[in-house]
Design a protein around this motif. Structure first.
Motif, PDB file in Angstrom:
ATOM      1  N   ARG A  50       0.813  -1.220   0.000  1.00 27.41           N
ATOM      2  CA  ARG A  50       0.000   0.000   0.000  1.00 27.41           C
ATOM      3  C   ARG A  50       0.846   1.270   0.000  1.00 27.41           C
ATOM      4  O   ARG A  50       0.437   2.286  -0.549  1.00 27.41           O
ATOM      5  N   HIS A  51       1.973   1.200   0.659  1.00 30.04           N
ATOM      6  CA  HIS A  51       2.834   2.390   0.756  1.00 30.04           C
ATOM      7  C   HIS A  51       4.180   1.969   1.324  1.00 30.04           C
ATOM      8  O   HIS A  51       4.325   0.873   1.904  1.00 30.04           O
ATOM      9  N   PHE A  52       5.189   2.826   1.159  1.00 36.20           N
ATOM     10  CA  PHE A  52       6.493   2.585   1.766  1.00 36.20           C
ATOM     11  C   PHE A  52       6.378   2.761   3.283  1.00 36.20           C
ATOM     12  O   PHE A  52       5.563   3.553   3.772  1.00 36.20           O
ATOM     13  N   ASP A  53       7.230   2.079   4.041  1.00 40.40           N
ATOM     14  CA  ASP A  53       7.164   2.123   5.496  1.00 40.40           C
ATOM     15  C   ASP A  53       7.522   3.488   6.081  1.00 40.40           C
ATOM     16  O   ASP A  53       7.120   3.805   7.202  1.00 40.40           O
ATOM     17  N   TYR A  54       8.282   4.269   5.355  1.00 41.33           N
ATOM     18  CA  TYR A  54       8.797   5.524   5.903  1.00 41.33           C
ATOM     19  C   TYR A  54       7.934   6.738   5.555  1.00 41.33           C
ATOM     20  O   TYR A  54       8.392   7.882   5.691  1.00 41.33           O
ATOM     21  N   VAL A  55       6.706   6.520   5.118  1.00 43.67           N
ATOM     22  CA  VAL A  55       5.796   7.633   4.840  1.00 43.67           C
ATOM     23  C   VAL A  55       4.569   7.527   5.739  1.00 43.67           C
ATOM     24  O   VAL A  55       4.315   6.486   6.362  1.00 43.67           O
ATOM     25  N   ASN A  56       3.809   8.605   5.813  1.00 44.91           N
ATOM     26  CA  ASN A  56       2.496   8.597   6.451  1.00 44.91           C
ATOM     27  C   ASN A  56       1.459   8.633   5.341  1.00 44.91           C
ATOM     28  O   ASN A  56       1.255   9.670   4.722  1.00 44.91           O
ATOM     29  N   PRO A  57       0.807   7.503   5.046  1.00 45.61           N
ATOM     30  CA  PRO A  57      -0.129   7.490   3.914  1.00 45.61           C
ATOM     31  C   PRO A  57      -1.325   8.417   4.113  1.00 45.61           C
ATOM     32  O   PRO A  57      -1.993   8.769   3.146  1.00 45.61           O
ATOM     33  N   PRO A 587      11.550   7.091  10.485  1.00 44.69           N
ATOM     34  CA  PRO A 587      12.435   7.638   9.447  1.00 44.69           C
ATOM     35  C   PRO A 587      12.968   6.542   8.539  1.00 44.69           C
ATOM     36  O   PRO A 587      12.964   5.359   8.898  1.00 44.69           O
ATOM     37  N   SER A 588      13.418   6.925   7.377  1.00 45.99           N
ATOM     38  CA  SER A 588      14.036   5.967   6.470  1.00 45.99           C
ATOM     39  C   SER A 588      15.533   5.917   6.730  1.00 45.99           C
ATOM     40  O   SER A 588      16.092   6.784   7.408  1.00 45.99           O
ATOM     41  N   LYS A 589      16.177   4.923   6.167  1.00 44.24           N
ATOM     42  CA  LYS A 589      17.631   4.842   6.275  1.00 44.24           C
ATOM     43  C   LYS A 589      18.286   6.029   5.605  1.00 44.24           C
ATOM     44  O   LYS A 589      19.423   6.384   5.915  1.00 44.24           O
TER      45      LYS A 589
END
Length: 613
Positions: A50-57, A587-589
């Protein structure tokens, strides 16, 4: 693997087709079809994500944000060598695929709907989305993709010719399918390299001329369009309403601002004062001194300005004073090594940087790719064929840059530097370091930003204590870029950005074939057969383990070549902002990613009330 600004890029075990099934479907004997492709191993986000882990959908859309940039621009054509392009153009364009920020090197379909490649990756095919279109309403076609590729390679920046060197042909393979065939050899990265291709409108660029600068905004297929601008002063981007790719999972929770304005400043000091006065909203800080003391202001004291340090796990690459070995004076390795002893990092860190930095010692620092300790058996096997050409240290010792106690007393390093200089044929005469002809060693340190002067001037003073006439010169951005493209410098500050999956871009950094190509990033002018062989070995690495070993071997040769006086790196992104924003909890890497932030309506209202706006 290409990095997000200039952009940099990454590297072939014949896996059974079924091993690739988690990433997509097996089609025929050893052919993979899917929504994404990983350099090595599996794709993290499966087809139903559904979305990348590092975003707020659920991040709300709307609002305006103001950023800043240093320098100027005179073109919206970033694909050629001429002109000073505006970096904002990237937000208006779309590529066949996009990378995730929490995997070493995996790309997901954007303009394409699927990617298809055999297990030996000897070709790649992309089927385009029916809904993909440019922001002038015209559909993206296979002809646009083919024209873009052929034009970039024939007329684009010299980087593209090197980057696409191993593509043998491109052809239309269906109404919406384009296929790229590769030259024989192991180059596992090539499908991903093609995935990074920006798709340009053939009709518009043929009409307006691809090989010249332009200030007419070209139609893109990205989330933003250029709304207004004044050359060298500002650019305003507006989010495209009903953007064709807005609902794709890869874009969920991103591109949240309705309007993005970028103001240009000629000087970092002025830019910082403008930020504190509220002229723009978000500032990523690269100066430890500014971070420690430069933000002191009523707004900071009142909590209107916030400062955060966001952890990052990026490969830091190499930043340093680069010596141009095209100049005769820098062709002696002993002299280059001597110059590394004159840079007192520990003193600089204590007195200039508030002990905020770690010394850089590798071209792939802060990653498993960095060479550490003595070479492993695997690395020795890679290096032994070149041992007669390599410095003995490469096969026997760990590289570490010279150290001091930080007190400013660098006499031990000074003595070692003078010893190396004597070996290289230089002697002290009348307090000047001269060669056999009596000529003093002299060179210029070229800079593009006055901020670098506070680091370069103490270094030049230490060089003068060795009898070297080292002059520091700061020029404007346009002149600096021109001189960099022409290799018209003795020494300069360069950042060699790296990814977790180095590959074909290493040719542009280090190969002999690129050393004399105008506009290449082989800033040091390296021409070393051992380096060339290892670059090709990295590109042909069959798996992650081999990629790591081969990169470490290359790192050792570069370290002991003394092409760079290493600087430093930080393991956090420092971000200052006016308190009207929110960002994802996880946060992302990659650290700070502005496209995942959004305007928090409650904070924005409170800030406006407190500022009386």
């Amino acid at each position: 693997m290409m990095l997000r600004l200039a952009p940099a890029l990454a590297a072939c075990l014949l896996l059974p087709a079924l091993a690739l099934a988690p990433n997509g479907d097996a089609r025929g004997q050893g052919t993979y079809v899917g929504h994404a492709l990983a350099m090595h191993g599996d794709v993290k986000y499966k087809a139903d994500f559904r979305h990348f882990d590092y975003v707020n959908p659920a991040a709300p859309k709307g609002g305006e944000v103001k950023f800043y940039s240093i320098g100027t621009f005179d073109s919206f054509n970033p694909y050629i060598l001429r002109g000073v392009p505006a970096g904002a153009v990237g937000s208006t364009q779309a590529t066949l695929m996009v990378s995730s920020a929490d995997e070493p090197f995996t790309e997901y379909c954007l303009v394409c709907e699927t990617i298809e490649t055999p297990t030996d990756r000897s070709w790649v095919a992309f089927t385009l989305r029916r809904e993909a279109k440019f922001n002038d309403g015209t559909p993206i076609t296979v002809d646009d993709v083919i024209w873009t590729f052929e034009t970039l390679r024939a007329k684009g920046h010299p980087f593209y010719r090197s980057y696409y060197n191993d593509v043998a042909k491109v052809e239309k393979a269906g109404e919406r399918t384009v296929k790229f065939g590769f030259t024989p050899g192991e180059n596992r990265e090539l499908p991903l390299i093609i995935g990074q291709l920006p798709v340009l409108s053939r009709a518009w660029w043929e009409k307006n001329g691809f090989d010249k600068t332009t200030l007419e905004p070209p139609p893109g297929a990205g989330p933003y369009r250029i709304e207004s601008f004044e050359p060298g002063r500002f650019i305003v981007l507006r989010r495209v309403v009903n953007w064709w790719a807005e609902d794709l999972p890869i874009n969920a929770g991103q591109n949240n601002f309705d309007v993005i304005r970028i103001d240009y400043y000629r000087d970092q000091t002025v830019a910082l004062e403008a930020f504190k006065a509220g002229e723009y909203d978000i500032r990523q800080e690269n100066s430890a001194k500014n971070w420690a003391t430069g933000y002191e202001s009523p707004a900071l004291a009142q909590g209107l300005i916030k400062k955060v340090e966001i952890p990052e796990e990026r490969t830091n690459g190499m930043q340093g004073f680069v010596m141009n070995t095209r100049r005769a004076v820098f062709q002696d390795r002993r002299l280059r090594q001597a110059l590394t002893y004159a840079f007192d990092f520990e003193w600089s860190n204590r007195n200039l940087f508030y002990n905020a930095y770690t010394r850089t010692r590798s071209y792939f620092d802060n990653s498993e790719l960095a060479a550490r300790g003595t070479p492993s058996d695997e690395e020795i096997k890679l290096l032994e064929p070149f041992k007669d050409r390599l410095p003995a240290e490469v096969l026997a010792r760990e590289y570490n840059p010279p150290k001091t106690d930080g007190s400013g007393n660098w006499r031990d390093n000074q003595r070692e530097a003078l010893r190396l200089l004597r070996e290289a044929g230089w002697t002290i005469k009348d307090l000047k370091l001269v060669n056999a002809a009596g000529e003093q060693l002299a060179f210029e340190i070229l800079l593009s930003d006055p901020q670098w002067e506070r680091i370069s001037l103490p270094y030049s003073q230490n060089l003068r204590r060795l009898g070297i006439d080292a002059r520091v010169r700061t020029v404007d951005t346009a002149q600096y870029q021109r001189r960099l493209d022409e290799f018209d410098y003795d020494m300069t500050v360069v950042v060699f950005g790296q990814s977790e999956s180095p590959g074909n871009e290493q040719r542009d950094y280090w190969s002999a074939a690129k050393a004399d190509v105008r506009g290449s990033r082989n800033y040091a002018g390296i021409k070393d057969p051992a380096v060339d062989k290892l670059v090709e070995a990295i590109i042909s690495a069959p798996d992650r383990q081999n990629l790591v070993m081969r990169t470490r071997a290359l790192d050792r040769i570069l370290q002991w070549g003394f092409y760079v006086v290493p600087h430093w790196h930080s393991r956090v992104d420092r971000v200052a902002f006016w308190d009207r924003f929110a960002w994802p909890e996880k946060p992302s890497k990659a650290g700070f990613i502005s496209s995942t932030w959004w305007v928090d309506a409650q904070k924005d209202g409170a800030l406006r009330a407190r500022r009386g706006k």
